[in-house]
Design a protein around this motif. Structure first.
Motif, PDB file in Angstrom:
ATOM      1  N   ASN A  22      -8.800   7.141  -5.570  1.00  0.00           N
ATOM      2  CA  ASN A  22      -7.417   6.773  -5.267  1.00  0.00           C
ATOM      3  C   ASN A  22      -7.198   6.666  -3.762  1.00  0.00           C
ATOM      4  O   ASN A  22      -6.545   5.733  -3.279  1.00  0.00           O
ATOM      5  N   ASP A  23      -7.736   7.631  -3.025  1.00  0.00           N
ATOM      6  CA  ASP A  23      -7.592   7.610  -1.559  1.00  0.00           C
ATOM      7  C   ASP A  23      -8.317   6.416  -0.949  1.00  0.00           C
ATOM      8  O   ASP A  23      -7.822   5.795  -0.008  1.00  0.00           O
ATOM      9  N   TYR A  26      -6.288   3.281  -1.642  1.00  0.00           N
ATOM     10  CA  TYR A  26      -5.100   3.267  -0.790  1.00  0.00           C
ATOM     11  C   TYR A  26      -5.469   2.887   0.648  1.00  0.00           C
ATOM     12  O   TYR A  26      -4.843   2.018   1.261  1.00  0.00           O
ATOM     13  N   LYS A  30      -4.434  -0.668   2.260  1.00  0.00           N
ATOM     14  CA  LYS A  30      -3.478  -0.579   3.370  1.00  0.00           C
ATOM     15  C   LYS A  30      -4.037  -1.270   4.612  1.00  0.00           C
ATOM     16  O   LYS A  30      -3.314  -2.010   5.300  1.00  0.00           O
ATOM     17  N   GLN A  62      -2.635   2.791  -8.547  1.00  0.00           N
ATOM     18  CA  GLN A  62      -2.066   3.947  -7.840  1.00  0.00           C
ATOM     19  C   GLN A  62      -1.787   3.594  -6.377  1.00  0.00           C
ATOM     20  O   GLN A  62      -0.744   3.947  -5.817  1.00  0.00           O
ATOM     21  N   ALA A  63      -2.735   2.893  -5.765  1.00  0.00           N
ATOM     22  CA  ALA A  63      -2.579   2.499  -4.359  1.00  0.00           C
ATOM     23  C   ALA A  63      -1.401   1.551  -4.191  1.00  0.00           C
ATOM     24  O   ALA A  63      -0.616   1.678  -3.246  1.00  0.00           O
ATOM     25  N   HIS A  65       1.301   1.365  -5.944  1.00  0.00           N
ATOM     26  CA  HIS A  65       2.569   2.086  -6.060  1.00  0.00           C
ATOM     27  C   HIS A  65       2.842   2.937  -4.812  1.00  0.00           C
ATOM     28  O   HIS A  65       3.985   3.045  -4.371  1.00  0.00           O
ATOM     29  N   ARG A  66       1.800   3.539  -4.233  1.00  0.00           N
ATOM     30  CA  ARG A  66       1.985   4.288  -2.985  1.00  0.00           C
ATOM     31  C   ARG A  66       2.433   3.359  -1.867  1.00  0.00           C
ATOM     32  O   ARG A  66       3.349   3.677  -1.086  1.00  0.00           O
ATOM     33  N   ALA A  69       6.041   2.353  -2.101  1.00  0.00           N
ATOM     34  CA  ALA A  69       6.962   3.366  -1.578  1.00  0.00           C
ATOM     35  C   ALA A  69       7.053   3.304  -0.056  1.00  0.00           C
ATOM     36  O   ALA A  69       8.066   3.691   0.531  1.00  0.00           O
ATOM     37  N   GLU A  70       5.997   2.808   0.597  1.00  0.00           N
ATOM     38  CA  GLU A  70       5.976   2.691   2.060  1.00  0.00           C
ATOM     39  C   GLU A  70       6.534   1.351   2.538  1.00  0.00           C
ATOM     40  O   GLU A  70       6.600   1.106   3.744  1.00  0.00           O
TER      41      GLU A  70
END
Length: 227
Positions: A22-23, A26, A30, A62-63, A65-66, A69-70
């Motif tokens: 997940n990290d 992301y 990003k 998951q990434a 959705h993160r 949020a940003e």
């Protein structure tokens, strides 16, 4: 008599596997967004993103959705995800809010920053300059982000740190655009050095002025590009 063979159990999944995937999703996605590999308004095909980064659907989702949020991604019902559009009005609104919060951050950081944190800022500033010399846009962006993150942490105010994290995440693609303005990277180098010098002297007023100069320089580069 030979002992009965023991059936081999499938290897257990490491608890950190999902977290690390997940990290990784992301971080990589990003980087691609903030360096404009994915252009503002471009739809993100999940299958193609999975293939690009060699990761499964779950960590990519998951990434997304993160990053939504940003403010870097927009999730559109029944259509999927796209890189959030950019507008000069969005940039100007961000700059207004950054001016208030980053000037406060600098004043707090000037009072609380440690010698070790100053050394870390000096290292990050030097890494930024090295990345500029090598024309490494990803490293340039990452070091700029780390620089602001380190100053925000030095302010010792959790609420302010969280606010600035959101503002910086939303500003990064504008930073990528502004870095292409002739001479702006050189300006940023000098501005980083001025910030470090003011913080090292624990001079709150000088730190606040250095932050203001830095943000207004960013504003000027964007406005010049939009003309």
């Amino acid at each position: 008599m030979k002992p009965a063979a023991t059936a081999r159990r499938p290897s257990a999944r490491e608890p950190g596997d999902d977290l690390s995937r997940n990290d990784a999703a992301y971080s990589r996605l990003k980087d691609a967004l903030v360096t404009l590999v994915y252009k503002p308004g471009e739809y993100l095909n999940t299958a193609q993103v999975m293939e690009r980064f060699g990761l499964g659907r779950t960590p990519i989702n998951q990434a997304l959705h993160r990053l939504s949020a940003e403010g870097l991604v927009q999730i559109i019902p029944r259509k999927g995800a796209m890189a959030a559009p950019l507008s000069i009005n969005d940039a100007l609104e961000l700059i207004e809010v950054r001016l208030v919060n980053e000037v406060l951050c600098m004043r707090l950081a000037a009072a609380a920053i440690t010698g070790r944190e100053i050394q870390e800022l000096e290292t990050i500033a030097q890494d930024f300059e090295n990345a500029a010399a090598q024309r490494d846009v990803v490293a340039l962006m990452n070091n700029d982000r780390l620089f602001h993150e380190k100053v925000a942490m030095a302010a010792r105010n959790t609420m302010l740190h969280d606010i600035l994290s959101v503002l910086h995440a939303r500003s990064q693609r504008f930073w990528a655009i502004s870095f292409s303005t002739e001479g702006h990277v050189d300006e940023v180098m000098a501005e980083h050095r001025a910030i470090v010098a003011a913080l090292a002297s624990h001079d709150a007023q000088a730190a606040a002025e250095a932050a203001k100069t830095h943000i207004l320089s960013f504003k000027s580069s964007l406005l010049n590009m939009s003309r």
